[in-house]
Design an enzyme around this catalytic site. Sequence first.
Site, mmCIF file in Angstrom:
data_model
loop_
_atom_site.group_PDB
_atom_site.id
_atom_site.type_symbol
_atom_site.label_atom_id
_atom_site.label_comp_id
_atom_site.label_asym_id
_atom_site.label_seq_id
_atom_site.Cartn_x
_atom_site.Cartn_y
_atom_site.Cartn_z
ATOM 1 N N VAL A 74 -20.005 1.770 -4.290
ATOM 2 C CA VAL A 74 -20.350 0.365 -4.066
ATOM 3 C C VAL A 74 -21.781 0.258 -3.527
ATOM 4 C CG1 VAL A 74 -19.767 -1.764 -2.855
ATOM 5 C CG2 VAL A 74 -17.940 -0.212 -3.579
ATOM 6 N N GLY A 126 -24.115 4.218 3.937
ATOM 7 C CA GLY A 126 -23.308 4.625 2.784
ATOM 8 C C GLY A 126 -23.831 4.013 1.506
ATOM 9 N N VAL A 127 -24.270 4.868 0.589
ATOM 10 C CA VAL A 127 -24.751 4.379 -0.711
ATOM 11 C C VAL A 127 -23.997 5.117 -1.825
ATOM 12 C CG1 VAL A 127 -26.974 3.488 0.029
ATOM 13 C CG2 VAL A 127 -26.782 5.920 -0.509
ATOM 14 N N GLY A 128 -22.671 5.111 -1.721
ATOM 15 C CA GLY A 128 -21.806 5.735 -2.738
ATOM 16 C C GLY A 128 -21.585 4.788 -3.897
ATOM 17 N N LYS A 141 0.872 -1.176 0.000
ATOM 18 C CA LYS A 141 0.000 0.000 0.000
ATOM 19 C C LYS A 141 0.903 1.219 0.000
ATOM 20 C CE LYS A 141 -4.470 1.154 0.709
ATOM 21 N NZ LYS A 141 -5.709 0.508 0.308
HETATM 22 P P1 NAD Z 1 -17.685 6.160 -1.852
HETATM 23 O O1 NAD Z 1 -16.931 7.315 -1.317
HETATM 24 O O2 NAD Z 1 -18.192 6.196 -3.239
HETATM 25 O O3 NAD Z 1 -18.963 5.874 -0.926
HETATM 26 C C1 NAD Z 1 -18.959 6.045 0.459
HETATM 27 C C2 NAD Z 1 -20.269 6.724 0.831
HETATM 28 O O4 NAD Z 1 -20.343 6.797 2.250
HETATM 29 C C3 NAD Z 1 -20.384 8.155 0.283
HETATM 30 O O5 NAD Z 1 -21.604 8.299 -0.395
HETATM 31 C C4 NAD Z 1 -20.318 9.007 1.546
HETATM 32 O O6 NAD Z 1 -21.099 10.182 1.458
HETATM 33 C C5 NAD Z 1 -20.863 8.066 2.603
HETATM 34 N N1 NAD Z 1 -20.490 8.397 3.974
HETATM 35 C C6 NAD Z 1 -19.345 8.936 4.442
HETATM 36 N N2 NAD Z 1 -19.393 9.097 5.756
HETATM 37 C C7 NAD Z 1 -20.602 8.636 6.159
HETATM 38 C C8 NAD Z 1 -21.239 8.539 7.416
HETATM 39 N N3 NAD Z 1 -20.655 8.944 8.539
HETATM 40 N N4 NAD Z 1 -22.489 8.025 7.447
HETATM 41 C C9 NAD Z 1 -23.096 7.631 6.323
HETATM 42 N N5 NAD Z 1 -22.542 7.702 5.104
HETATM 43 C C10 NAD Z 1 -21.306 8.200 5.027
HETATM 44 O O7 NAD Z 1 -16.764 4.881 -1.600
HETATM 45 P P2 NAD Z 1 -16.955 3.413 -2.194
HETATM 46 O O8 NAD Z 1 -16.000 3.232 -3.291
HETATM 47 O O9 NAD Z 1 -18.392 3.131 -2.413
HETATM 48 O O10 NAD Z 1 -16.414 2.538 -0.968
HETATM 49 C C11 NAD Z 1 -17.196 2.315 0.190
HETATM 50 C C12 NAD Z 1 -16.426 1.464 1.171
HETATM 51 O O11 NAD Z 1 -16.081 0.226 0.580
HETATM 52 C C13 NAD Z 1 -15.101 2.070 1.640
HETATM 53 O O12 NAD Z 1 -14.866 1.690 2.959
HETATM 54 C C14 NAD Z 1 -14.098 1.432 0.718
HETATM 55 O O13 NAD Z 1 -12.806 1.406 1.302
HETATM 56 C C15 NAD Z 1 -14.673 0.040 0.594
HETATM 57 N N6 NAD Z 1 -14.270 -0.676 -0.625
HETATM 58 C C16 NAD Z 1 -14.550 -0.183 -1.858
HETATM 59 C C17 NAD Z 1 -14.185 -0.884 -2.998
HETATM 60 C C18 NAD Z 1 -14.518 -0.378 -4.382
HETATM 61 O O14 NAD Z 1 -14.492 -1.165 -5.317
HETATM 62 N N7 NAD Z 1 -14.871 0.893 -4.549
HETATM 63 C C19 NAD Z 1 -13.525 -2.115 -2.875
HETATM 64 C C20 NAD Z 1 -13.261 -2.624 -1.596
HETATM 65 C C21 NAD Z 1 -13.638 -1.891 -0.484
#
Ligand code: NAD
Length: 363
Positions: A186, A182-184, A82
């Site tokens: 993923v 969290g509905v970003g 990392k």
């Molecule tokens: P993202 O930033 O698109 O989504 C995260 C969401 O969480 C955002 O919409 C944000 O507004 C929301 N959020 C932040 N703080 C919050 C809180 N206190 N309460 C409620 N919602 C909150 O990120 P992502 O790519 O969707 O990843 C989400 C998680 O999954 C992370 O922990 C990331 O490390 C993990 N992850 C992602 C991937 C990937 O393929 N993107 C792979 C493995 C792990």
Amino acid sequence: MGMTLFDSPSFANHEGVHAFFDEKTGLKAVVAVHSTARGPAVGGTRMWNYASSAEALEDVLRLSKGMSYKNAVADLEMGGGKSVIIGDSRTQKTPELFRAFGRAVDTLGGVYYAAEDVGVSVADIAEARKTTSRVLGLKDGPEASGDPSPVTAEGVYRSTLAVARRLFKQDDLTGLTIAMQGVGHVGGYLADKLAAAGAKLVMTDVNTATLAEVAARTGAEIVAPDAIYDVKADIYAPCALGATLNPHTLGRITAKAVVGAANNQLATPEIGRILFERGVLYAPDYVVNGGGIINVAAEMNARQTKGAFDPAWVEKKLSRLIETFDEILERSAVENRPTHEIADAIAEARIAAAADEKLKQAA
Ligand code: NAD
């Protein structure tokens, strides 16, 4: 305070820890290579405004070891590493900074491959690509793996189905309430899949615009960010931040299972044991969210074979990963042992076996 690298509990026998400084761009970066036993170390690059270099070092060591485990459980021919860039990703990013980062990574000669992580975008990686070929997660070209989020969501979705089969004795999610934090990227894809399989969703996000959009299309109920822990749900799906399973939330979460995409969900390993003793099924985060890194690994394959990105290979690895997850659930029940401990044991055994094999070949 005053702790040195080799004494840090996070050091965990890292093969290499490399600090880089570039005077012209102000780049301050640390690359941690935990293990190359199974192949080149692969793991994302995080840009974060760390309060000190000690804090940055601690973070990169912890995350790097985590990548060794994630890559091993997903049975990828990759080790774990990392990197972190110290700085504010909103104000201190420049193309020059990422080109300097690329040059730094290039000096490692392929021991480590970088990719996107928190604070680092596809565009930043594309900039680093100008000075090194040792980056993955590209958007364009035949090798490019693109956005890993849909594959991550698919893995979490199939894991949720596996949990429903074991815990609720049903083949779909009809009648189950799932609380999503969290509905970003993923979480958004995951919500669509869960709703389509019959789940009733209750969701929150600090981004109210995204939240309203996802809730509208999935028919979900919305709650305030802090209220998500009190939702009477069958499954809690953390898809935002790490460490949301902690002493403050444990007493509030009444779900029978935790299955989500977030990294580092357990504040400490002890929390995993407490969940187990309370009869809560915890789906180890780095197992169920491994779809994303499988997608990235397909780009590495394409690079090595000078071929193209192969979605069929991704599907094969993803289904194997879900089988591994189901084996972890089975062993947890049979051996009466927490799921996260079994996942760690599988990863450690695979890494140790590869290290032994390497030694034998060298002899
Ligand atoms: P993202 O930033 O698109 O989504 C995260 C969401 O969480 C955002 O919409 C944000 O507004 C929301 N959020 C932040 N703080 C919050 C809180 N206190 N309460 C409620 N919602 C909150 O990120 P992502 O790519 O969707 O990843 C989400 C998680 O999954 C992370 O922990 C990331 O490390 C993990 N992850 C992602 C991937 C990937 O393929 N993107 C792979 C493995 C792990």
